[in-house]
Design a protein around this motif. Structure first.
Motif, PDB file in Angstrom:
ATOM      1  N   VAL A 162       3.443  57.536 -14.623  1.00  0.00           N
ATOM      2  CA  VAL A 162       3.542  58.187 -15.935  1.00  0.00           C
ATOM      3  C   VAL A 162       4.386  57.338 -16.884  1.00  0.00           C
ATOM      4  O   VAL A 162       4.016  57.136 -18.051  1.00  0.00           O
ATOM      5  CB  VAL A 162       4.146  59.605 -15.790  1.00  0.00           C
ATOM      6  CG1 VAL A 162       4.414  60.198 -17.167  1.00  0.00           C
ATOM      7  CG2 VAL A 162       3.215  60.500 -14.994  1.00  0.00           C
ATOM      8  N   ILE A 163       5.512  56.829 -16.402  1.00  0.00           N
ATOM      9  CA  ILE A 163       6.381  55.995 -17.226  1.00  0.00           C
ATOM     10  C   ILE A 163       5.679  54.688 -17.595  1.00  0.00           C
ATOM     11  O   ILE A 163       5.742  54.232 -18.742  1.00  0.00           O
ATOM     12  CB  ILE A 163       7.709  55.711 -16.503  1.00  0.00           C
ATOM     13  CG1 ILE A 163       8.519  57.006 -16.359  1.00  0.00           C
ATOM     14  CG2 ILE A 163       8.527  54.653 -17.251  1.00  0.00           C
ATOM     15  CD1 ILE A 163       9.783  56.852 -15.551  1.00  0.00           C
ATOM     16  N   ALA A 164       4.992  54.098 -16.628  1.00  0.00           N
ATOM     17  CA  ALA A 164       4.274  52.846 -16.892  1.00  0.00           C
ATOM     18  C   ALA A 164       3.188  53.053 -17.945  1.00  0.00           C
ATOM     19  O   ALA A 164       3.050  52.244 -18.878  1.00  0.00           O
ATOM     20  CB  ALA A 164       3.657  52.314 -15.599  1.00  0.00           C
ATOM     21  N   LYS A 165       2.437  54.147 -17.819  1.00  0.00           N
ATOM     22  CA  LYS A 165       1.375  54.445 -18.788  1.00  0.00           C
ATOM     23  C   LYS A 165       1.958  54.691 -20.169  1.00  0.00           C
ATOM     24  O   LYS A 165       1.417  54.218 -21.178  1.00  0.00           O
ATOM     25  CB  LYS A 165       0.580  55.666 -18.307  1.00  0.00           C
ATOM     26  CG  LYS A 165      -0.621  56.000 -19.173  1.00  0.00           C
ATOM     27  CD  LYS A 165      -1.391  57.181 -18.595  1.00  0.00           C
ATOM     28  CE  LYS A 165      -2.593  57.526 -19.478  1.00  0.00           C
ATOM     29  NZ  LYS A 165      -3.359  58.679 -18.921  1.00  0.00           N
ATOM     30  N   ARG A 166       3.070  55.418 -20.219  1.00  0.00           N
ATOM     31  CA  ARG A 166       3.747  55.672 -21.496  1.00  0.00           C
ATOM     32  C   ARG A 166       4.166  54.367 -22.160  1.00  0.00           C
ATOM     33  O   ARG A 166       3.964  54.161 -23.357  1.00  0.00           O
ATOM     34  CB  ARG A 166       4.974  56.550 -21.248  1.00  0.00           C
ATOM     35  CG  ARG A 166       5.989  56.566 -22.393  1.00  0.00           C
ATOM     36  CD  ARG A 166       7.277  57.238 -21.963  1.00  0.00           C
ATOM     37  NE  ARG A 166       8.294  57.171 -23.007  1.00  0.00           N
ATOM     38  CZ  ARG A 166       9.210  56.223 -23.089  1.00  0.00           C
ATOM     39  NH1 ARG A 166       9.228  55.227 -22.191  1.00  0.00           N
ATOM     40  NH2 ARG A 166      10.109  56.235 -24.055  1.00  0.00           N
ATOM     41  N   ASN A 167       4.754  53.460 -21.375  1.00  0.00           N
ATOM     42  CA  ASN A 167       5.230  52.197 -21.927  1.00  0.00           C
ATOM     43  C   ASN A 167       4.084  51.319 -22.436  1.00  0.00           C
ATOM     44  O   ASN A 167       4.230  50.616 -23.445  1.00  0.00           O
ATOM     45  CB  ASN A 167       6.042  51.435 -20.877  1.00  0.00           C
ATOM     46  CG  ASN A 167       7.369  52.107 -20.572  1.00  0.00           C
ATOM     47  OD1 ASN A 167       7.756  53.069 -21.234  1.00  0.00           O
ATOM     48  ND2 ASN A 167       8.078  51.622 -19.572  1.00  0.00           N
TER      49      ASN A 167
ATOM     50  N   LEU B 122       9.309  40.198 -21.960  1.00  0.00           N
ATOM     51  CA  LEU B 122      10.502  40.470 -22.768  1.00  0.00           C
ATOM     52  C   LEU B 122      10.201  41.559 -23.787  1.00  0.00           C
ATOM     53  O   LEU B 122      10.997  42.486 -23.984  1.00  0.00           O
ATOM     54  CB  LEU B 122      10.953  39.189 -23.472  1.00  0.00           C
ATOM     55  CG  LEU B 122      12.239  39.253 -24.301  1.00  0.00           C
ATOM     56  CD1 LEU B 122      13.435  39.578 -23.414  1.00  0.00           C
ATOM     57  CD2 LEU B 122      12.468  37.928 -25.030  1.00  0.00           C
ATOM     58  N   GLY B 123       9.034  41.455 -24.427  1.00  0.00           N
ATOM     59  CA  GLY B 123       8.627  42.502 -25.365  1.00  0.00           C
ATOM     60  C   GLY B 123       8.436  43.835 -24.679  1.00  0.00           C
ATOM     61  O   GLY B 123       8.769  44.893 -25.226  1.00  0.00           O
ATOM     62  N   ALA B 124       7.915  43.815 -23.451  1.00  0.00           N
ATOM     63  CA  ALA B 124       7.692  45.056 -22.707  1.00  0.00           C
ATOM     64  C   ALA B 124       9.010  45.745 -22.361  1.00  0.00           C
ATOM     65  O   ALA B 124       9.132  46.971 -22.460  1.00  0.00           O
ATOM     66  CB  ALA B 124       6.899  44.763 -21.443  1.00  0.00           C
ATOM     67  N   PHE B 125      10.011  44.965 -21.959  1.00  0.00           N
ATOM     68  CA  PHE B 125      11.298  45.557 -21.586  1.00  0.00           C
ATOM     69  C   PHE B 125      12.133  45.973 -22.796  1.00  0.00           C
ATOM     70  O   PHE B 125      13.176  46.614 -22.630  1.00  0.00           O
ATOM     71  CB  PHE B 125      12.088  44.602 -20.698  1.00  0.00           C
ATOM     72  CG  PHE B 125      11.645  44.613 -19.263  1.00  0.00           C
ATOM     73  CD1 PHE B 125      11.732  45.773 -18.504  1.00  0.00           C
ATOM     74  CD2 PHE B 125      11.123  43.474 -18.661  1.00  0.00           C
ATOM     75  CE1 PHE B 125      11.320  45.800 -17.188  1.00  0.00           C
ATOM     76  CE2 PHE B 125      10.701  43.485 -17.342  1.00  0.00           C
ATOM     77  CZ  PHE B 125      10.797  44.658 -16.600  1.00  0.00           C
TER      78      PHE B 125
ATOM     79  N   LEU C 129       6.395  48.157 -13.530  1.00  0.00           N
ATOM     80  CA  LEU C 129       4.937  48.171 -13.486  1.00  0.00           C
ATOM     81  C   LEU C 129       4.354  48.025 -14.888  1.00  0.00           C
ATOM     82  O   LEU C 129       3.390  47.266 -15.094  1.00  0.00           O
ATOM     83  CB  LEU C 129       4.443  49.464 -12.838  1.00  0.00           C
ATOM     84  CG  LEU C 129       2.914  49.633 -12.738  1.00  0.00           C
ATOM     85  CD1 LEU C 129       2.308  48.499 -11.913  1.00  0.00           C
ATOM     86  CD2 LEU C 129       2.573  50.991 -12.132  1.00  0.00           C
ATOM     87  N   GLY C 130       4.940  48.732 -15.852  1.00  0.00           N
ATOM     88  CA  GLY C 130       4.463  48.626 -17.232  1.00  0.00           C
ATOM     89  C   GLY C 130       4.593  47.210 -17.765  1.00  0.00           C
ATOM     90  O   GLY C 130       3.663  46.666 -18.379  1.00  0.00           O
ATOM     91  N   ALA C 131       5.754  46.589 -17.513  1.00  0.00           N
ATOM     92  CA  ALA C 131       5.985  45.221 -17.982  1.00  0.00           C
ATOM     93  C   ALA C 131       5.038  44.242 -17.289  1.00  0.00           C
ATOM     94  O   ALA C 131       4.524  43.301 -17.921  1.00  0.00           O
ATOM     95  CB  ALA C 131       7.429  44.814 -17.726  1.00  0.00           C
ATOM     96  N   PHE C 132       4.793  44.459 -15.999  1.00  0.00           N
ATOM     97  CA  PHE C 132       3.892  43.578 -15.251  1.00  0.00           C
ATOM     98  C   PHE C 132       2.480  43.643 -15.824  1.00  0.00           C
ATOM     99  O   PHE C 132       1.846  42.606 -16.064  1.00  0.00           O
ATOM    100  CB  PHE C 132       3.883  43.972 -13.780  1.00  0.00           C
ATOM    101  CG  PHE C 132       2.859  43.233 -12.961  1.00  0.00           C
ATOM    102  CD1 PHE C 132       3.055  41.907 -12.612  1.00  0.00           C
ATOM    103  CD2 PHE C 132       1.687  43.868 -12.555  1.00  0.00           C
ATOM    104  CE1 PHE C 132       2.105  41.214 -11.870  1.00  0.00           C
ATOM    105  CE2 PHE C 132       0.731  43.187 -11.810  1.00  0.00           C
ATOM    106  CZ  PHE C 132       0.946  41.856 -11.466  1.00  0.00           C
ATOM    107  N   ILE C 133       1.971  44.838 -16.063  1.00  0.00           N
ATOM    108  CA  ILE C 133       0.612  44.989 -16.595  1.00  0.00           C
ATOM    109  C   ILE C 133       0.511  44.367 -17.984  1.00  0.00           C
ATOM    110  O   ILE C 133      -0.455  43.657 -18.298  1.00  0.00           O
ATOM    111  CB  ILE C 133       0.213  46.478 -16.635  1.00  0.00           C
ATOM    112  CG1 ILE C 133       0.120  47.039 -15.214  1.00  0.00           C
ATOM    113  CG2 ILE C 133      -1.121  46.659 -17.359  1.00  0.00           C
ATOM    114  CD1 ILE C 133      -0.073  48.542 -15.152  1.00  0.00           C
TER     115      ILE C 133
END
Length: 283
Positions: free
Chosen positions: A3-8, A73-76, A107-111
């Motif tokens: 859920v957090i990854a999808k949100r990000n 970096l942008g993801a985090f 996971l969000g940053a990786f994707i």
């Protein structure tokens, strides 16, 4: 975690400025290369066949390594913003384990990193073809697509560790500016590593993301090197690889693809572990 990854992912790709700034360092490097760095590098390779194809492939491989850093970096930045706006505290009081929260951001940053890197690869191949080069053969393309996730994992682990110390957007902006400025030097894109002083060479060689660049160069330069060094002695080819950062030398030891993969995997494990410990200790 999911859920957090999808949100990000939704937050990142909805913010067009975040996507643009993830590409900013890449745009700057490409601009510098087109304006004057390309001529500077190729001037030292006069008489080499297909030199533009060779050097363009070399630069694009380096840019792919840079993208693995700037995109994550942008993801985090989302994590830092959540911390500054106290949203992170809401997550922590919810019935979610802290390691699952951390895993969601990872996971969000990786994707995001993989998507942005693959997009960069497509644009890089278009650039190479439009400037007289060739598309990557299918086997080489598959190798690059296998290297990209590994490069993103290692890069994101370092970025995650750095951003785990940050609690405000102003601090993040400062850090991202520093990283964006230095990343081209640290991955040996602006100037071939063989032209740099020994101390600077050593810094590049021990910087983990440089080994992602080394792996990408090994694959992406395979075809242009066949054309450029057809009939050349093996020693000439080896000297070129060392000078251009395709392989790194530490004394008499020369890195291999296996060495670089091991370094990237070790970097991923160490920095993610440190970052998770940092997040667990934060109030």
């Amino acid at each position: 975690m999911l859920v957090i990854a999808k949100r990000n992912l939704k937050i990142f790709f909805r913010d067009k400025s975040a996507v643009f700034f993830s590409f900013l360092s890449v745009i700057i490097i490409l601009g510098l290369y087109v304006i004057f760095l390309g001529d500077l590098i190729t001037s030292g390779l006069q008489g080499v066949a297909e030199v533009d194809f060779l050097i363009n492939s070399w630069v694009m491989a380096g840019i792919l390594a840079v993208t693995s850093v700037t995109s994550t970096l942008g993801a985090f930045s989302i994590m830092v913003e959540d911390r500054s706006r106290k949203i992170m505290k809401d997550f922590k009081v919810a019935p979610i384990k802290r390691r699952d929260i951390a895993a969601g951001y990872i996971l969000g940053a990786f994707i995001i990193g993989v998507i942005m890197s693959v997009t960069t690869l497509i644009l890089a191949e278009l650039f190479i073809v439009l400037t007289g080069g060739e598309l990557l053969p299918l086997t080489s393309l598959l190798k690059v697509l296998a290297i990209i996730p590994l490069a993103v994992l290692a890069s994101s682990s370092i970025v995650f560790f750095i951003t785990s110390f940050l609690s405000s957007q102003s601090a993040f902006t400062t850090v991202s500016t520093i990283i964006g400025t230095l990343i081209g030097f640290l991955t040996g894109i602006y100037i071939p590593i063989g032209s740099l002083p020994e101390a600077v060479q050593f810094i590049i060689k021990v910087f983990p993301v440089s080994h992602a660049g080394s792996l990408l160069r090994e694959v992406m330069l395979e075809r242009p090197m066949e054309l450029s060094f057809a009939g050349a002695p093996a020693s000439v080819v080896e000297d070129f690889k060392v000078s251009m950062g395709v392989n790194y030398q530490f004394g008499s030891f020369s890195t291999t693809a296996g060495t670089s993969v091991a370094i990237l995997l070790a970097t991923t494990a160490v920095f993610y572990a440190l970052a998770v410990v940092m997040m667990a200790r934060r109030p």
